[in-house]
Write an enzyme that holds these catalytic residues in place. Structure first.
Site, PDB file in Angstrom:
ATOM      1  N   ASP A 191      -1.756   6.558   6.383  1.00 32.47           N
ATOM      2  CA  ASP A 191      -2.842   5.687   5.935  1.00 32.47           C
ATOM      3  C   ASP A 191      -3.115   4.727   7.098  1.00 32.47           C
ATOM      4  OD1 ASP A 191      -4.403   3.654   4.885  1.00 32.47           O
ATOM      5  OD2 ASP A 191      -3.107   3.230   3.171  1.00 32.47           O
ATOM      6  N   TRP A 202       0.825  -1.214   0.000  1.00 36.01           N
ATOM      7  CA  TRP A 202       0.000   0.000   0.000  1.00 36.01           C
ATOM      8  C   TRP A 202       0.852   1.255   0.000  1.00 36.01           C
ATOM      9  CZ3 TRP A 202      -4.204  -1.161  -2.091  1.00 36.01           C
ATOM     10  CH2 TRP A 202      -4.890  -2.340  -1.772  1.00 36.01           C
ATOM     11  N   LYS A 240     -12.097  -1.846   6.366  1.00 35.34           N
ATOM     12  CA  LYS A 240     -11.275  -2.755   7.149  1.00 35.34           C
ATOM     13  C   LYS A 240     -11.809  -2.828   8.578  1.00 35.34           C
ATOM     14  CE  LYS A 240      -8.827  -3.103   3.494  1.00 35.34           C
ATOM     15  NZ  LYS A 240      -7.691  -2.321   3.063  1.00 35.34           N
TER      16      LYS A 240
END
Ligand SMILES: *Cc1c(COP(=O)(O)O)cnc(C)c1O
Length: 360
Positions: free
Chosen positions: A171, A101, A195
């Site tokens: 993030d 990511w 998530k």
């Protein structure tokens, strides 16, 4: 009806209580005679939903007044572009690459600014968090970027990097509201909801006001300019209404559970059950450095691909879903987010013990 223990990395398990409440309100939200999915985003009822959601996340994280909370679409991946577009002043930023990511975020940012990859754990398949106490951060970097919890590899920053005075952008998709944080240490905190805090379709951005450019560069699409979204209270266009409504319910559930300190204690307890077993097992091994272990995503392997596959298949039979590791890593991964009950982790470890005995 029977519910499984769902260890998916995302979209992921939600609190059963939240789902039941939403089901009860599906056809008639609080006497409005319609469901939230059918409701105008300009209605008083929806305004109250988004206002309460914002108030509750502010409460949970202790977000100071000089930070905006934006409810957006486009996923965390959209922010990979929005962040450099909005935050560029000198046109340079430092990225710490601790997994897929962060790697993707850096590559996307490179379309808009100069990216300096100041540290990486790529040399050991992202199984650790590099030492970030004294990085070579360019003086003129507009910000330092991290992915705080690495969903795929199962590592987490337990100490934030020393940014040497630069703005920190994080993030937090896979550790959102999993523990108390000091918001003031960050310039931007953002993540996709799917998530840990809600359904897919909502991205939350918490941003310090002075980082929102008031003179918007013409090259920035209207929807990607933080100013557009901040000025309109996330209602510039139709927001992901139903998703925001569910996030709001999850925030209330976390408050009811005792807030983030209690949530974190529970998350530590759950993770310990699994890690303790991984540390003593002859068959299953954790894949990351102990100090950097995530409380949310726990990858593990047997060292034998066939045995891994057998385990995943038998676990599924027994009601433990989505334990297969990320397609780029293999092995297994148990995502044990806020909403995974401790009983789910205990049951998984019992199942693993049984499997180990039977396949020794
Ligand atoms: C899942 C994930 C993303 C991507 O999220 P999308 O909402 O699918 O764009 C980004 N960062 C992290 C840490 C993730 O876990």
């Amino acid at each position: 009806m029977s519910r499984v223990y769902n260890f998916s990395a995302g979209p992921a398990v939600l609190p059963e209580e939240v789902l039941r409440e939403a089901a009860d309100e599906m056809l008639d939200y609080k006497g409005t005679g319609m469901g939230v999915m059918e409701m105008s985003h300009r209605s008083a009822a929806f305004q109250q939903i988004i206002d309460e959601a914002e108030a509750d996340i502010r409460d949970l994280y202790g977000i100071p007044d000089n930070y905006k909370v934006l409810f957006l679409q486009g996923g965390a991946s959209q922010q990979f572009a929005a962040i450099p577009m909005n935050l560029r002043k000198n046109g340079k930023a430092a990225y710490i690459v601790t997994g897929q990511w962060a790697k993707k975020a850096a590559a996307e940012a490179e379309k808009f600014i100069e990216v300096d990859r100041v540290a990486s754990s790529d040399d050991k398949t992202f199984s650790y968090i590099p030492d970030c106490s004294d990085l070579d951060i360019p003086e003129d970097a507009d910000y330092v970027y991290i992915c705080e919890n690495n969903t795929i590899y199962g590592t987490k920053y337990h100490t934030l990097p020393n940014t040497k005075g630069h703005t920190l952008v994080a993030d937090v998709s896979s550790c959102f509201l999993s523990e108390p944080i000091d918001v003031e240490k960050y310039g931007v905190i953002y993540g996709g909801a799917q998530k840990n805090i809600g359904p897919a379709g909502v991205t939350i951005v918490i941003i310090r006001e002075d980082l929102i450019p008031q003179e918007v560069d013409k090259s920035i699409p209207t929807m990607l300019a933080y100013k557009t979204q901040a000025d309109a209270g996330s209602l510039y266009n139709t927001p992901p209404c139903y998703g925001i409504y569910i996030c709001g319910k999850v925030f209330k559930w976390i408050k009811k559970m005792g807030g983030l300190t209690a949530m974190n204690e529970l998350n530590e307890k759950k993770a310990k059950i699994l890690y303790d077993y991984l540390d003593e097992s002859e068959m299953f091994k954790g894949t990351v450095v102990k100090e950097d272990r995530s409380l949310m995503n726990v990858p593990f392997v047997t060292g034998d691909e066939e045995l891994d596959a057998k385990f995943v298949a038998e676990a599924k039979e027994a009601g433990f879903e989505n334990l297969k590791g990320h397609r780029t890593v293999g092995g297994m991964r148990a995502s044990i987010y806020n909403a995974m009950p401790i009983e789910g982790v205990e049951a998984l470890v019992e199942f693993m013990k049984k499997f180990e005995k039977e396949n020794a």
